[in-house]
Design an enzyme around this catalytic site. Structure first.
Site, mmCIF file in Angstrom:
data_model
loop_
_atom_site.group_PDB
_atom_site.id
_atom_site.type_symbol
_atom_site.label_atom_id
_atom_site.label_comp_id
_atom_site.label_asym_id
_atom_site.label_seq_id
_atom_site.Cartn_x
_atom_site.Cartn_y
_atom_site.Cartn_z
ATOM 1 N N GLY B 324 0.655 -1.152 0.034
ATOM 2 C CA GLY B 324 0.005 0.163 0.126
ATOM 3 C C GLY B 324 0.998 1.245 0.044
ATOM 4 O O GLY B 324 1.876 1.341 -0.623
ATOM 5 N N SER B 325 0.293 2.217 0.786
ATOM 6 C CA SER B 325 1.167 3.796 0.364
ATOM 7 C C SER B 325 2.282 3.513 1.269
ATOM 8 O O SER B 325 2.903 4.508 1.298
ATOM 9 C CB SER B 325 0.236 4.867 1.077
ATOM 10 O OG SER B 325 -1.226 4.692 0.435
ATOM 11 N N THR B 326 2.759 2.650 2.267
ATOM 12 C CA THR B 326 4.066 2.655 2.744
ATOM 13 C C THR B 326 5.207 2.527 1.841
ATOM 14 O O THR B 326 6.353 2.749 2.177
ATOM 15 C CB THR B 326 4.097 1.490 3.829
ATOM 16 O OG1 THR B 326 3.940 0.150 2.975
ATOM 17 C CG2 THR B 326 3.169 1.415 4.883
#
Lengths: 378, 615
Positions: B324-326
């Site tokens: 994801g956005s990590t």
């Protein structure tokens, strides 16, 4: 072998003090050999019993009794034995017949008669009585004996044998059979009869296998033929015994150091398998020394037979000596895997009393035969 | 008295003497046969029988070594050996067995099953060998029997060292457990060294360092008799005990991590970015390893194995989640380093993104859009559109090669077995596995950590650590030192620097890290909620991953399915910003948003590491 005593005796009447062997009708070469042999026997028994002074004490007592019996028997003139032979034989047959009816059971076989004071094995005394009887019978006949005389002699041997086989005690029966047959052979029967007899025995063996042998006896023969077939059961004895003997090597593991025997791997190690203990601890060298001791006894016995003055004593002395050899041969053959396991102890060494007394009585007879000779100059 | 019928004494004497000579010859021949037999056995076959005799009497008894202990970095014992007591009976010393059993039954709980098994064993046993009657006596039971020892000849209590995990389920996946050696293991291990050892490391550290923990077997050479009774000891070679292992794990931090995860399914990994030391590695739910040591009963095991929460599964090591956005800080850094974007570059975010010649709309999580957005804002507020565009400009080749340097897509090499590699997609991968060309749309969603991307929590922590250290990638290590129990000598394990990511421009890294700082410390940051009361500076990044739930079973009822379809919440962070000492990756399965669910968990761990036990 004869170290001069006899020639010395032939020259003049010796002084017969209380300590004179001659006075007690003892033959010193034979006595000396027996003492050394029984002494060696005690040595190895000490090791085989796991250094049990208890068992040593009992064995020593038996030995003392056996030597006393030998001395006592040596006092009986051979002529007396000749007179007694048929009567003792008859009594022996009656006692043997009584065993299946009144006898005590020990180790699955009925061999003992309880006479109140002591237990008695009639089959044991037959080891001496049968050759006496056969010698009594054949010595009265011209030599070599006629076929029907031989047949009678065989029956005289086979009758007690049969009674002992049904006890069952194959080992003793075998020794008694050997004693009777030796008398017959020594009479000088034609080798042709012997050949015929051998053929007869060979033919009878399968019959015995199927009709007369017990399961345990058949098992022993089968195990003998292939001990590895039953390594933890019946074959265990013979495998462990061979390991004991083989691992002794030339010099042995040393007295009290036989691992097979000291650690219980060897069964019956103070009785039937005591030779294996000896071979393990003293090696090939010890075994040869032991064999020499036995040979001394046997050769002295045969010499006595050769010097005997009449037919009866000659046959009896010869038969008793050769039977003694059979003892040795069968025992050593059995523990080393040459012969099937039949319960025959190592003579004069194995722990146990009955056969010891019988054997020493036999040597008493030999001594009597040798020391009661009339002084005849040839 | 005289039998005189045709007897010829001379002839008879001659005949007898001849037979006697035959007899003497026969005696010598047969004696010769016996001697030959003896020579055959004692000389020619001496070696054979000597060996048999030796094998007969000498038995070798193994002396199993004591297993090494496992400590945490502060010296707390995580795996120890405690005595387990067994009630035994030596049959030959018991005067009346039935009476003894009856009286023992009053002191110690003996079930029908115990007695049945005892009698079964008794029949197979030698009289002088102890037969076990009851295993795992309690201390009270031991005391009751020992106090009345004189009343029970032949009864004894034997003790054996058994592995015990005093913290129970704490860090169970990392520490692992020992259990009975099974046949497959038996075939592989050094059988002589394991004579006398009943258990072997099955999972975790117990398995990975089995050889060191186990030690070397000793032996006792004994002389036995035919029944196997020991007569005396001939030789004794003492066993070499296994080495103690000091983990980099801090049980206190681990406990804080597990407590913060609570009842949620998920995972936490905390590393020291300066050397790769694992401070905490948690996977929840866990389970108590202790029943596995002495043999877990079938029912309990089936419950564990079939639970939809999969407690036996090590999520930290094997859970494959979309990052994801990590992943955005890394994409952003790549953009800067490759010169695709400048810090000042701005992009207008309308709330969606579209490729040329394609009418598919790639949505931003914020429907209304972020408006004009630079990289700092894109990271802080997790703007998807900015990264769609950046990813497309970078291209999949540069993305996968750059992210690969951070350790994504392959096992990190931690000292545990069974680590998953995750998945870092590339053109070559797609052609090889899917037999399809790479589509630009796939590059777009790779930019926000969706699509084919799969990472483990451990990989996320490692990759974030590379960022924190300006390019240093260490291999994560659980074991920190070994101690030899005989010499007490401590052997430290050197940190393993696997890769140095080249720094093109340090200011690019500063920029990205500053943006991550704003994720927490800026009022528009996606994890601003955890800034409350913080006494150090945190750099972090939230993530929310669409579900590829690791435990998707068709049998769930609707409510559960709904729960399982919720997004995974992720958060990565390191602190303190000036000199990062700890990097954390948190994944909460179906936890919803990274900022609200995962970030507070990370904060709890950072507090635990940086502030100690202070509240």
């Amino acid at each position: 072998m004869n170290l001069g005593l006899d020639s010395y005796l032939g020259q003049r009447e010796p002084a017969r003090g209380v300590f004179s062997l001659r006075r007690w009708h003892l033959d010193w070469p034979l006595l000396l050999s027996l003492l050394v042999l029984t002494g060696s026997g005690l040595l190895i028994l000490y090791s085989a019993t796991g250094e049990s002074w208890d068992m040593m004490g009992r064995q020593l007592t038996r030995l003392a009794i056996a030597y006393l019996v030998m001395i006592a028997v040596a006092q009986i003139p051979p002529q007396t034995l000749l007179h007694w032979a048929p009567w003792v034989f008859a009594a022996g047959i009656v006692l043997l017949a009584a065993v299946p009816i009144f006898g005590d059971v020990g180790k699955g076989a009925r061999r003992w008669l309880d006479l109140g004071l002591f237990r008695f094995q009639p089959s044991e005394m037959m080891k001496i009585v049968v050759p006496m009887m056969v010698a009594w019978y054949l010595s009265a006949k011209p030599m070599p004996p006629r076929p029907h005389h031989v047949l009678v002699a065989l029956v005289l041997t086979a009758l007690p044998m049969g009674l002992i086989v049904i006890q069952p005690d194959l080992g003793t029966a075998l020794l008694i059979g050997a004693a009777g047959v030796f008398v017959i052979l020594l009479t000088g029967i034609s080798w042709r009869y012997l050949a015929g007899f051998t053929v007869f025995v060979a033919a009878a063996a399968p019959l015995a296998w199927f009709y007369f042998m017990h399961d345990y006896q058949r098992q022993r023969v089968l195990t003998f033929l292939n001990p590895e077939s039953d390594p933890l059961g019946a074959g265990y004895h013979i495998i462990q015994s061979k390991i004991a003997i083989g691992s002794g090597g030339v010099w042995g593991k040393g007295w009290l150091n036989g691992t097979q025997s000291q650690l219980d791997f060897l069964p019956e190690r103070s009785t039937d398998f005591i030779f294996s203990v000896f071979a393990e601890e003293f090696g090939l060298v010890g075994v040869i020394v032991l064999f020499v001791l036995y040979l001394l006894v046997i050769l002295r016995g045969l010499y006595i037979a050769s010097q005997a003055q009449d037919c009866f004593t000659r046959l009896l002395a010869g038969s008793l000596t050769l039977t003694f050899f059979v003892y040795l041969f069968v025992n050593v053959g059995m523990v080393s895997g040459l012969l099937p396991v039949v319960g025959i102890p190592l003579p004069l060494v194995s722990y146990g009393g009955t056969s010891m007394v019988t054997l020493m009585a036999g040597f008493g007879i030999l001594m009597s035969i040798h020391t009661h000779r009339r002084l005849i100059t040839h | 008295m005289e039998h005189l019928e045709l007897k010829d004494p001379q002839r008879e004497q001659r005949l007898f003497t001849r037979r006697l000579i035959v007899a003497v010859v026969a005696v010598f021949l047969l004696m010769g046969a016996l001697v030959a037999r003896m020579v055959y056995l004692q000389v020619f076959n001496y070696d054979h029988y000597a060996t048999l005799s030796q094998n007969n009497r000498v038995a070798i008894l193994p002396l199993p070594p004591t297993r090494g202990l496992i400590y945490d970095r502060e010296g707390r014992v995580l795996a120890e050996n405690i005595p387990s007591f067994t009630l035994e009976i030596v049959p030959e010393k018991v005067p009346d067995l039935e009476d003894t059993l009856q009286r023992l039954g009053r002191l110690v709980r003996l079930t029908e099953e115990d007695l049945k098994r005892f009698h079964k064993r008794l029949r197979r046993n030698s009289a002088f060998k102890a037969v076990p009657l009851r295993f795992r006596l309690s201390e009270q039971e031991v005391a009751r029997v020992e106090a009345r020892r004189y009343q029970f000849p032949g009864v004894q209590v034997s003790s054996e060292l058994v592995r015990h995990y005093p913290y129970g389920a704490l860090a169970v996946h990392a520490i692992g457990y020992v259990g009975q050696i099974n046949e497959a293991e038996l075939a592989k291990l050094d059988a002589s060294n394991y004579k006398g050892t009943r258990r072997i490391g099955k999972t975790g550290i117990e398995r990975y360092y089995e050889a060191l923990l186990h030690g070397t077997v000793g032996l006792r050479r004994v002389e036995t008799n035919a029944q196997g009774r020991i007569i005396r000891t001939l030789e004794r070679i003492p066993p070499i005990p296994g080495r103690h292992i000091y983990l980099s794990l801090d049980a206190r931090v681990q406990a804080a991590a597990e407590a913060a995860l609570g009842e949620r399914r998920g995972s936490v990994v905390a590393l020291d970015p300066r050397n790769g030391e694992v401070l905490a590695i948690a996977s929840r739910p866990g389970y108590d390893p202790n029943p596995f040591v002495t043999g877990i009963d079938g029912k309990t095991y089936r419950q564990l194995a079939s639970s939809p929460d999969r407690p036996l599964f090590d999520r930290a090591l094997r859970g494959r989640y979309p990052p994801g956005s990590t992943i955005k800080p890394l994409i952003g850094l790549a953009g800067l380093e490759f010169g695709i974007v400048a810090p000042a570059h701005r992009l207008y975010c309308p709330g969606w993104y579209m490729l040329k010649n394609d009418d598919h709309r790639y949505r931003d999580w914020k429907k209304t859009g972020h408006g004009p957005t630079d990289l700092n804002k894109a990271i802080r507020e997790s703007c998807d559109v900015y990264f769609y565009d950046l990813a497309l400009n970078l291209g999949i080749d540069r993305i996968s090669s750059y992210l690969g340097q951070f350790g994504l897509g392959r096992p990190t090499g931690i000292d545990l077995h069974g680590e998953a590699g995750g998945l870092l997609p590339s053109r070559a991968w797609k052609r090889r596995v899917k037999r399809q060309p790479w589509y630009p749309g796939e590059t777009v969603i790779t930019g926000i950590g969706q699509g084919f991307n799969l990472t483990t929590p451990l990989q996320l922590a490692v990759a974030t650590g590379v960022l924190a250290t300006y390019g240093l990638r260490f291999q994560p290590q659980l074991a920190r030192a070994f101690r030899d129990p005989t010499s007490d000598h401590l052997l430290y394990i050197e940190p393993q620097l696997t890769t140095i990511v080249p720094v093109v421009e340090k200011s690019h890294w500063d920029y990205v890290i500053r943006a991550m700082r704003e994720v927490v410390h800026h009022r528009h940051g996606t994890a601003h909620n955890i800034e409350q009361g913080v006494s150090y500076t945190i750099a972090g990044k939230t993530g929310t991953a669409q579900v590829f739930s690791i435990a998707q079973d068709a049998e769930y009822n609707e409510e559960e399915v709904a729960e399982h379809l919720r997004d995974h919440a992720l958060f990565v962070a390191f602190a303190p910003l000036e000199n990062p000492r700890v990097v954390v990756a948190v994944v909460v399965e179906n936890g919803g948003s990274g900022g609200t669910t995962a970030a507070p968990i990370a904060r709890a761990i950072l507090d635990s590491v940086l502030l100690g036990d202070r509240p």
